[in-house]
Scaffold this motif. Structure first.
Motif, mmCIF file in Angstrom:
data_model
loop_
_atom_site.group_PDB
_atom_site.id
_atom_site.type_symbol
_atom_site.label_atom_id
_atom_site.label_comp_id
_atom_site.label_asym_id
_atom_site.label_seq_id
_atom_site.Cartn_x
_atom_site.Cartn_y
_atom_site.Cartn_z
ATOM 1 N N UNK A 344 22.749 -29.376 29.475
ATOM 2 C CA UNK A 344 23.287 -29.225 28.126
ATOM 3 C C UNK A 344 22.561 -30.082 27.098
ATOM 4 N N UNK A 345 21.446 -30.695 27.486
ATOM 5 C CA UNK A 345 20.687 -31.551 26.571
ATOM 6 C C UNK A 345 19.199 -31.417 26.878
ATOM 7 N N UNK A 346 18.326 -31.750 25.918
ATOM 8 C CA UNK A 346 16.886 -31.638 26.137
ATOM 9 C C UNK A 346 16.381 -32.627 27.191
ATOM 10 N N UNK A 347 15.246 -32.263 27.793
ATOM 11 C CA UNK A 347 14.507 -33.149 28.691
ATOM 12 C C UNK A 347 15.347 -33.579 29.892
ATOM 13 N N UNK A 348 16.207 -32.708 30.368
ATOM 14 C CA UNK A 348 17.009 -32.993 31.562
ATOM 15 C C UNK A 348 16.335 -32.375 32.782
ATOM 16 N N UNK A 372 20.954 -23.503 31.893
ATOM 17 C CA UNK A 372 20.197 -24.261 30.899
ATOM 18 C C UNK A 372 20.583 -23.725 29.523
ATOM 19 N N UNK A 373 21.204 -24.577 28.722
ATOM 20 C CA UNK A 373 21.750 -24.161 27.440
ATOM 21 C C UNK A 373 20.659 -23.982 26.391
ATOM 22 N N UNK A 374 20.957 -23.183 25.410
ATOM 23 C CA UNK A 374 20.084 -23.029 24.258
ATOM 24 C C UNK A 374 19.903 -24.400 23.592
ATOM 25 N N UNK A 375 18.652 -24.802 23.390
ATOM 26 C CA UNK A 375 18.371 -26.110 22.797
ATOM 27 C C UNK A 375 18.034 -27.180 23.804
ATOM 28 N N UNK A 400 21.814 -17.564 44.676
ATOM 29 C CA UNK A 400 21.500 -18.428 43.529
ATOM 30 C C UNK A 400 21.710 -17.672 42.211
ATOM 31 N N UNK A 401 22.314 -18.339 41.262
ATOM 32 C CA UNK A 401 22.499 -17.772 39.933
ATOM 33 C C UNK A 401 21.773 -18.672 38.928
ATOM 34 N N UNK A 402 20.976 -18.044 38.067
ATOM 35 C CA UNK A 402 20.236 -18.774 37.034
ATOM 36 C C UNK A 402 20.638 -18.227 35.666
ATOM 37 N N UNK A 403 21.136 -19.087 34.814
ATOM 38 C CA UNK A 403 21.469 -18.704 33.443
ATOM 39 C C UNK A 403 20.575 -19.526 32.514
ATOM 40 N N UNK A 404 19.489 -18.930 32.056
ATOM 41 C CA UNK A 404 18.485 -19.654 31.277
ATOM 42 C C UNK A 404 18.531 -19.147 29.834
ATOM 43 N N UNK A 408 11.703 -22.812 26.486
ATOM 44 C CA UNK A 408 10.769 -23.902 26.745
ATOM 45 C C UNK A 408 11.280 -24.774 27.898
ATOM 46 N N UNK A 409 11.283 -24.188 29.104
ATOM 47 C CA UNK A 409 11.792 -24.885 30.283
ATOM 48 C C UNK A 409 10.929 -24.531 31.480
ATOM 49 N N UNK A 410 11.110 -25.274 32.565
ATOM 50 C CA UNK A 410 10.378 -25.045 33.813
ATOM 51 C C UNK A 410 11.407 -24.772 34.913
ATOM 52 N N UNK A 411 11.367 -23.579 35.488
ATOM 53 C CA UNK A 411 12.351 -23.172 36.489
ATOM 54 C C UNK A 411 11.629 -22.707 37.753
ATOM 55 N N UNK A 412 12.042 -23.214 38.903
ATOM 56 C CA UNK A 412 11.434 -22.805 40.177
ATOM 57 C C UNK A 412 12.533 -22.592 41.210
ATOM 58 N N UNK A 413 12.368 -21.556 42.028
ATOM 59 C CA UNK A 413 13.317 -21.290 43.111
ATOM 60 C C UNK A 413 12.570 -20.773 44.330
#
Length: 475
Positions: A344-348, A372-375, A400-404, A408-413
């Motif tokens: 819910x916050x940047x750079x997490x 991963x929330x907007x923002x 697995x459920x992904x809600x992106x 501007x994020x990095x996601x790997x599964x």
């Protein structure tokens, strides 16, 4: 004979499978009624606000349906909460926990000696809490940590002695009773558990441990754990659980709330070895603030059905969450575990590493959610699920459920499912191992990422429990 010698001569199977005759000072009726809730609160001499929260939770519980529509969820049709005894106060003289093991009744003292808790306290822990049935019977913390303002006590005592802190944090922001049906059940009948408070900039260098033991047939255990780590603090909390096998069902529905403040670091490790007549249905969640770190290390085995998904809410910039889980399912078992992370916050940052083992027709399932929330830009997550099956009758699923909602994020599964290969076993046999030892060595290597995160005493215990499950020795 000393307790150390006694422990060395007691094998792991005997340490968990023994039963004690029940001696209670107070026991509620079966089922869930307003009268039962009031009796529990009265027996604990709780303030009015806690009783009010219990009654609100009871109303929410009765309104909510049983979870039955999750894809591939464990079958809960045999669980009848109205046949569960929700509260048993053991017959001990000291309410709130004795400070010396010798002050406990012989049968309770012997229980925890067999489980190795006093020895572990002497050798490797900063503090210990031990719960028997519905209440903590032993509580102790090293003086050097008490002098620094660290609080480690049972939740019933915390309600009385640290009322404002508990009132502020207990099932308000982290795990409200409205979260799910079993959170509501927990909020109505909770009893015992741990309260941990770490002041600002204090690092507790040795782990603190709580152990929860169900001894009585047909009971429910509903301990609540509340951990508050102030800014810049650090603590490792270890939880152990076990119960003997009976012919009727038991229910474990604990609740865990962790508050990780700015730059704080909390590791929560649990090894759950419930018996195969136990339904294990928990709600565990952490709120992590700026640059805080939350680590979950979980081992789940032994129960008839488990639904356990520790959750972290990363609400501050730079917050980090790490999950490492292992699940083992044998004949007649459905172990449904996983993790949830909300960025819910940047750079997490978050990592989830899940290991599962199934044999003799058992079923394991990884059920996870990463949001991963907007923002929440510049955030990253990595999910890795590995499953190992012993035979064609066993199953292992991954959901697995992904809600992106941020680009501007990095996601790997990554997910792998496999069986123990004949060639691997043959190679180890050619080096002098028999079939069972070869398979146990393969499994030990498979779960090593988890065992290396535990203190050596608990890593050895987890490996031994897995060996016993593979042999089919634990009930």
């Amino acid at each position: 004979m000393s307790s150390e010698e006694n422990l060395q001569e007691t094998d792991t199977e005997a340490r968990f499978e023994f039963k004690k005759e029940q001696h209670s000072a107070f026991q509620s009726e079966k089922g869930l009624t307003e009268e039962t809730i009031r009796l529990i609160s009265e027996d604990k001499d709780e303030p009015d606000w806690m009783l009010e929260r219990r009654l609100r939770a009871l109303k929410q519980y009765k309104k909510m349906p049983m979870p039955t529509d999750w894809p591939g969820q464990p079958d809960l049709s045999e669980l009848d909460v109205e046949e569960i005894v929700p509260y048993i106060r053991p017959d001990v003289e000291t309410r709130g926990g004795a400070e010396n093991w010798e002050d406990l009744p012989d049968e309770i003292q012997d229980t925890f000696e067999k489980l190795g808790i006093p020895e572990a306290e002497r050798e490797a822990l900063s503090g210990v809490g031990a719960q028997y049935e519905s209440e903590v019977v032993y509580q102790n913390m090293q003086e050097r940590w008490e002098e620094k303002g660290v609080v480690f006590c049972n939740m019933d005592e915390a309600v009385q002695e640290h009322e404002e802190l508990v009132k502020q944090h207990f099932m308000t922001k982290c795990v409200p009773a409205s979260d799910n049906k079993f959170a509501a059940l927990h909020g109505a009948v909770w009893s015992g558990g741990s309260f941990v408070y770490i002041p600002e900039d204090v690092t507790v260098e040795m782990p603190v441990q709580a152990y929860f033991r169900m001894n009585s047939e047909g009971m429910g255990q509903f301990e609540h754990t509340l951990i508050i780590a102030e800014e810049g603090s650090e603590v490792h909390y270890i939880e152990g659980c076990s119960a003997p096998k009976y012919g009727t069902h038991n229910l474990h529905s604990g609740g865990v709330e962790v508050f990780v403040k700015e730059d704080a670091h909390v590791q929560y490790s649990t090894v759950q070895n419930w018996s195969k007549n136990t339904f294990n249905l928990n709600t565990k969640r952490a709120i992590v603030e700026e640059n805080g770190t939350m680590e979950w290390v979980s081992g789940s085995m032994g129960s008839k059905a488990t639904m356990l998904y520790p959750c972290s809410i990363l609400k501050g910039r730079g917050a980090t969450d790490n999950h490492i889980t292992i699940a083992f399912a044998g004949e007649g078992q459905d172990i449904d575990t996983g993790a949830k992370v909300y960025h819910n916050a940047p750079d997490t940052k978050s990592t989830i590493e899940s290991k599962s083992i199934s044999k003799d027709g058992g079923r394991t399932n990884y059920r996870g959610l990463v949001h991963i929330a907007d923002g929440a830009e510049d955030s990253s997550t990595s999910v890795e699920c590995d499953a190992l099956m012993f035979d064609n009758e066993s199953t292992s699923d991954t959901m697995p459920y992904m809600e992106i909602n941020e680009s501007k994020v990095d996601v790997a599964h990554e997910a792998t499912v496999g069986k123990i290969g004949d060639e691997d076993v043959f190679y180890l046999q050619s080096r002098g191992l028999d079939d069972d030892d070869a398979k146990q060595m393969i499994v030990a290597g498979f779960i090593e990422p988890i065992t290396e995160e535990l203190p050596i005493e608990y890593a050895v215990e987890l490996n031994r429990l897995i060996e016993l499950e593979m042999e089919g020795s634990l009930g």
